[in-house]
Design an enzyme around this catalytic site. Structure first.
Site, PDB file in Angstrom:
ATOM      1  N   GLY A 235      -5.569  11.414  -5.230  1.00  0.00           N
ATOM      2  CA  GLY A 235      -6.863  10.982  -5.763  1.00  0.00           C
ATOM      3  C   GLY A 235      -7.985  11.297  -4.790  1.00  0.00           C
ATOM      4  O   GLY A 235      -7.985  12.341  -4.126  1.00  0.00           O
TER       5      GLY A 235
ATOM      6  N   ILE B 189      -8.977   9.813  -1.866  1.00  0.00           N
ATOM      7  CA  ILE B 189      -8.625   9.915  -0.439  1.00  0.00           C
ATOM      8  C   ILE B 189      -7.663  11.077  -0.236  1.00  0.00           C
ATOM      9  O   ILE B 189      -7.817  11.867   0.712  1.00  0.00           O
ATOM     10  CB  ILE B 189      -7.997   8.601   0.090  1.00  0.00           C
ATOM     11  CG1 ILE B 189      -8.960   7.428  -0.098  1.00  0.00           C
ATOM     12  CG2 ILE B 189      -7.627   8.747   1.570  1.00  0.00           C
ATOM     13  CD1 ILE B 189      -8.413   6.081   0.333  1.00  0.00           C
TER      14      ILE B 189
ATOM     15  N   ASP C 121       1.256  13.817  -6.765  1.00  0.00           N
ATOM     16  CA  ASP C 121       0.670  12.788  -7.630  1.00  0.00           C
ATOM     17  C   ASP C 121       1.453  12.750  -8.934  1.00  0.00           C
ATOM     18  O   ASP C 121       2.119  13.728  -9.292  1.00  0.00           O
ATOM     19  CB  ASP C 121      -0.813  13.074  -7.914  1.00  0.00           C
ATOM     20  CG  ASP C 121      -1.590  11.799  -8.263  1.00  0.00           C
ATOM     21  OD1 ASP C 121      -2.354  11.311  -7.417  1.00  0.00           O
ATOM     22  OD2 ASP C 121      -1.409  11.280  -9.392  1.00  0.00           O
TER      23      ASP C 121
ATOM     24  N   ARG D 155      -9.613  -6.740  -1.896  1.00  0.00           N
ATOM     25  CA  ARG D 155      -8.449  -5.857  -1.744  1.00  0.00           C
ATOM     26  C   ARG D 155      -7.190  -6.562  -2.257  1.00  0.00           C
ATOM     27  O   ARG D 155      -6.320  -5.949  -2.836  1.00  0.00           O
ATOM     28  CB  ARG D 155      -8.261  -5.472  -0.275  1.00  0.00           C
ATOM     29  CG  ARG D 155      -9.383  -4.601   0.268  1.00  0.00           C
ATOM     30  CD  ARG D 155      -9.119  -4.197   1.710  1.00  0.00           C
ATOM     31  NE  ARG D 155     -10.225  -3.435   2.255  1.00  0.00           N
ATOM     32  CZ  ARG D 155     -11.253  -3.975   2.894  1.00  0.00           C
ATOM     33  NH1 ARG D 155     -11.337  -5.292   3.059  1.00  0.00           N
ATOM     34  NH2 ARG D 155     -12.222  -3.216   3.361  1.00  0.00           N
TER      35      ARG D 155
ATOM     36  N   ASN E 116      -0.424  -2.563  -7.178  1.00  0.00           N
ATOM     37  CA  ASN E 116      -0.104  -1.605  -6.123  1.00  0.00           C
ATOM     38  C   ASN E 116       1.272  -1.847  -5.493  1.00  0.00           C
ATOM     39  O   ASN E 116       1.904  -0.914  -4.995  1.00  0.00           O
ATOM     40  CB  ASN E 116      -1.217  -1.584  -5.068  1.00  0.00           C
ATOM     41  CG  ASN E 116      -2.430  -0.799  -5.589  1.00  0.00           C
ATOM     42  OD1 ASN E 116      -2.384  -0.233  -6.675  1.00  0.00           O
ATOM     43  ND2 ASN E 116      -3.495  -0.768  -4.809  1.00  0.00           N
TER      44      ASN E 116
ATOM     45  N   ARG F 126     -16.572   1.804  11.474  1.00  0.00           N
ATOM     46  CA  ARG F 126     -17.708   1.172  10.791  1.00  0.00           C
ATOM     47  C   ARG F 126     -18.498   0.305  11.768  1.00  0.00           C
ATOM     48  O   ARG F 126     -19.730   0.381  11.838  1.00  0.00           O
ATOM     49  CB  ARG F 126     -17.188   0.309   9.629  1.00  0.00           C
ATOM     50  CG  ARG F 126     -16.735   1.141   8.442  1.00  0.00           C
ATOM     51  CD  ARG F 126     -16.018   0.317   7.395  1.00  0.00           C
ATOM     52  NE  ARG F 126     -15.913   1.052   6.139  1.00  0.00           N
ATOM     53  CZ  ARG F 126     -15.021   0.810   5.194  1.00  0.00           C
ATOM     54  NH1 ARG F 126     -14.120  -0.147   5.350  1.00  0.00           N
ATOM     55  NH2 ARG F 126     -15.004   1.521   4.082  1.00  0.00           N
TER      56      ARG F 126
ATOM     57  N   HIS G  44      -6.513  -6.319   7.340  1.00  0.00           N
ATOM     58  CA  HIS G  44      -7.578  -5.517   6.737  1.00  0.00           C
ATOM     59  C   HIS G  44      -8.151  -6.278   5.561  1.00  0.00           C
ATOM     60  O   HIS G  44      -7.970  -5.932   4.402  1.00  0.00           O
ATOM     61  CB  HIS G  44      -6.996  -4.172   6.283  1.00  0.00           C
ATOM     62  CG  HIS G  44      -8.027  -3.203   5.797  1.00  0.00           C
ATOM     63  ND1 HIS G  44      -9.186  -2.939   6.480  1.00  0.00           N
ATOM     64  CD2 HIS G  44      -8.068  -2.411   4.690  1.00  0.00           C
ATOM     65  CE1 HIS G  44      -9.892  -2.029   5.811  1.00  0.00           C
ATOM     66  NE2 HIS G  44      -9.233  -1.702   4.721  1.00  0.00           N
TER      67      HIS G  44
HETATM   68  N1  APR Z   1       2.959   7.495  -7.478  1.00  0.00           N
HETATM   69  C1  APR Z   1       2.124   8.380  -6.905  1.00  0.00           C
HETATM   70  N2  APR Z   1       0.799   8.378  -7.108  1.00  0.00           N
HETATM   71  C2  APR Z   1       0.300   7.442  -7.898  1.00  0.00           C
HETATM   72  C3  APR Z   1       1.106   6.467  -8.511  1.00  0.00           C
HETATM   73  C4  APR Z   1       2.493   6.528  -8.283  1.00  0.00           C
HETATM   74  N3  APR Z   1       3.336   5.652  -8.829  1.00  0.00           N
HETATM   75  N4  APR Z   1       0.310   5.664  -9.229  1.00  0.00           N
HETATM   76  C5  APR Z   1      -0.946   6.113  -9.084  1.00  0.00           C
HETATM   77  N5  APR Z   1      -0.963   7.184  -8.279  1.00  0.00           N
HETATM   78  C6  APR Z   1      -2.080   8.015  -7.880  1.00  0.00           C
HETATM   79  C7  APR Z   1      -3.144   8.127  -8.951  1.00  0.00           C
HETATM   80  O1  APR Z   1      -2.767   9.049  -9.951  1.00  0.00           O
HETATM   81  C8  APR Z   1      -4.361   8.580  -8.158  1.00  0.00           C
HETATM   82  O2  APR Z   1      -4.506   9.981  -8.171  1.00  0.00           O
HETATM   83  O3  APR Z   1      -2.762   7.473  -6.774  1.00  0.00           O
HETATM   84  C9  APR Z   1      -4.043   8.090  -6.720  1.00  0.00           C
HETATM   85  C10 APR Z   1      -5.047   7.126  -6.178  1.00  0.00           C
HETATM   86  O4  APR Z   1      -6.255   7.772  -6.098  1.00  0.00           O
HETATM   87  P1  APR Z   1      -7.648   7.075  -6.430  1.00  0.00           P
HETATM   88  O5  APR Z   1      -7.515   6.266  -7.662  1.00  0.00           O
HETATM   89  O6  APR Z   1      -8.692   8.120  -6.391  1.00  0.00           O
HETATM   90  O7  APR Z   1      -7.835   6.042  -5.222  1.00  0.00           O
HETATM   91  P2  APR Z   1      -8.294   6.342  -3.697  1.00  0.00           P
HETATM   92  O8  APR Z   1      -9.755   6.150  -3.597  1.00  0.00           O
HETATM   93  O9  APR Z   1      -7.709   7.610  -3.237  1.00  0.00           O
HETATM   94  O10 APR Z   1      -7.608   5.098  -2.971  1.00  0.00           O
HETATM   95  C11 APR Z   1      -6.209   4.951  -2.936  1.00  0.00           C
HETATM   96  O11 APR Z   1      -6.257   3.631  -0.935  1.00  0.00           O
HETATM   97  O12 APR Z   1      -8.025   2.644   0.234  1.00  0.00           O
HETATM   98  C12 APR Z   1      -6.996   2.444  -0.684  1.00  0.00           C
HETATM   99  O13 APR Z   1      -7.813   0.635  -2.032  1.00  0.00           O
HETATM  100  C13 APR Z   1      -7.517   2.006  -2.025  1.00  0.00           C
HETATM  101  O14 APR Z   1      -5.391   1.365  -2.895  1.00  0.00           O
HETATM  102  C14 APR Z   1      -6.377   2.386  -2.921  1.00  0.00           C
HETATM  103  C15 APR Z   1      -5.822   3.648  -2.276  1.00  0.00           C
END
Ligand code: APR
Length: 321
Positions: free
Chosen positions: A12, A14, A34, A89, A96, A152, A176
């Protein structure tokens, strides 16, 4: 010397920035995983097509198949949902945790020798769960939070004192969450105490303390501040940069002393929990926990933060994880 292999679980916001930074720094070949079909393949293709311009020479690939992470030296996990405005969080816990359990099982099967850095929130619980499910030794399972929280805090100090952020050293310990502990007494600008600089600036100790307290508060709430502005998703540039600093320390065996979510075995009076503390990071992962002396107030703040971590872990256990 063969190149290291780095798997990123979660492609995603990050995950994408992580892949780009790791490639640009040539820390190793990158596999971006992913569950969303084609998306990690698209992102890594896009990043790879900038390699001529950015001048990096590593392999980048995207996948929806865990088998492709086999042989990874390092795994960085961002799988999971980010926060929405108004959420803490901890509100992400049950969703999660389910995701993290499946990720831990897959990493255990496919990359059993990797060192693992977790970014998914709520961080302290997710690191605890990953270690429990994978059974990996504690030194190989760590969390990213303190490097970002400290960055930060350092940024706010640099703005306030009008000095280069490069000269600011400030550390944040604890969980955190809202109870994190920015260590104000140790914060310095190339050795000069920040508190002393504030007192000179304001010629008033109580005003200096007030300004410091405001920076501490902003640090604790910094993630939420970004969430509120973004409206969808949470911070992603800075968490990615923070994890890359940790990844480089491990891959290059740098022995950096970085605030890391690590397993405590009586250090700081805590036994059996993952908490943010200064850690020497090198090729074995969390190689040494560094204890700093805390005064009564700092120790009390850390104890409060540890209590919050414990109750988060208990909540997770109550949910059956
Ligand atoms: N297995 C692998 N990837 C997964 C799964 C899974 N079971 N479920 C969801 N994902 C993927 C999603 O498809 C998505 O692409 O995890 C990714 C998360 O990306 P974003 O939604 O863009 O979130 P992001 O901003 O990257 O943050 C990810 O890090 O800082 C923490 O709180 C934040 O928990 C969050 C995590």
């Amino acid at each position: 010397m063969s190149r290291k292999k780095i798997a990123l679980i979660g492609g995603g916001q990050i995950g994408g920035v992580l892949a780009q930074h790791i490639a640009q720094k040539e820390l190793g070949d990158v596999v971006l995983f992913d569950i969303v079909e084609d998306m990690p393949q698209g992102k890594t293709l896009d990043i790879a097509e900038a390699s001529r311009i950015d001048g990096f020479d590593v392999k980048l690939s995207g996948t929806n198949d865990y088998k492709d992470i086999a042989g990874s030296d390092l795994v960085i996990i961002t799988a999971g949902l980010p926060r929405k405005p108004g959420m803490s969080r901890d509100d992400l816990l049950s969703t999660n945790a389910k995701i993290m359990k499946s990720v831990a099982e897959a990493v255990k099967t496919n990359a059993p020798n990797a060192i693992v850095i977790i970014i998914s929130n709520p961080l302290d619980a997710m690191v605890t769960l990953f270690q429990k499910v994978s059974g990996f030794p504690h030194n190989r399972v760590i969390g990213q939070a303190g490097v970002l929280d400290s960055s930060r805090f350092s940024t706010f100090i640099a703005w306030e004192l009008e000095v280069s952020v490069k000269d600011v050293n400030a550390m944040v310990l604890g969980g955190h969450g809202d109870t994190m502990v920015p260590l104000t007494r140790y914060a310095n600008v190339n050795g000069v105490p920040v508190l002393e600089m504030l007192e000179r600036k304001y010629k008033d100790a109580s005003k200096a303390k007030e300004v410091m307290d405001a920076m501490v508060e902003r640090t604790k709430m910094a993630g939420g501040e970004v969430v509120k502005l973004l409206k969808t998703g949470s911070a992603f540039y800075s968490p990615a940069s923070a994890a890359v600093e940790m990844a480089a320390a491990i891959i290059k065996n740098e022995k950096r002393l970085l605030p890391t979510c690590a397993f405590l075995n009586n250090e700081y009076g805590v036994k059996g929990y993952y908490v943010g503390v200064p850690v020497v990071l090198g090729e074995k992962g969390a190689e040494r926990i560094i204890e700093v002396s805390l005064n009564e107030e700092e120790q009390a703040a850390l104890d409060k933060s540890v209590t919050a971590v414990k109750s988060l872990v208990e909540d997770m256990e109550r949910l059956g994880f």
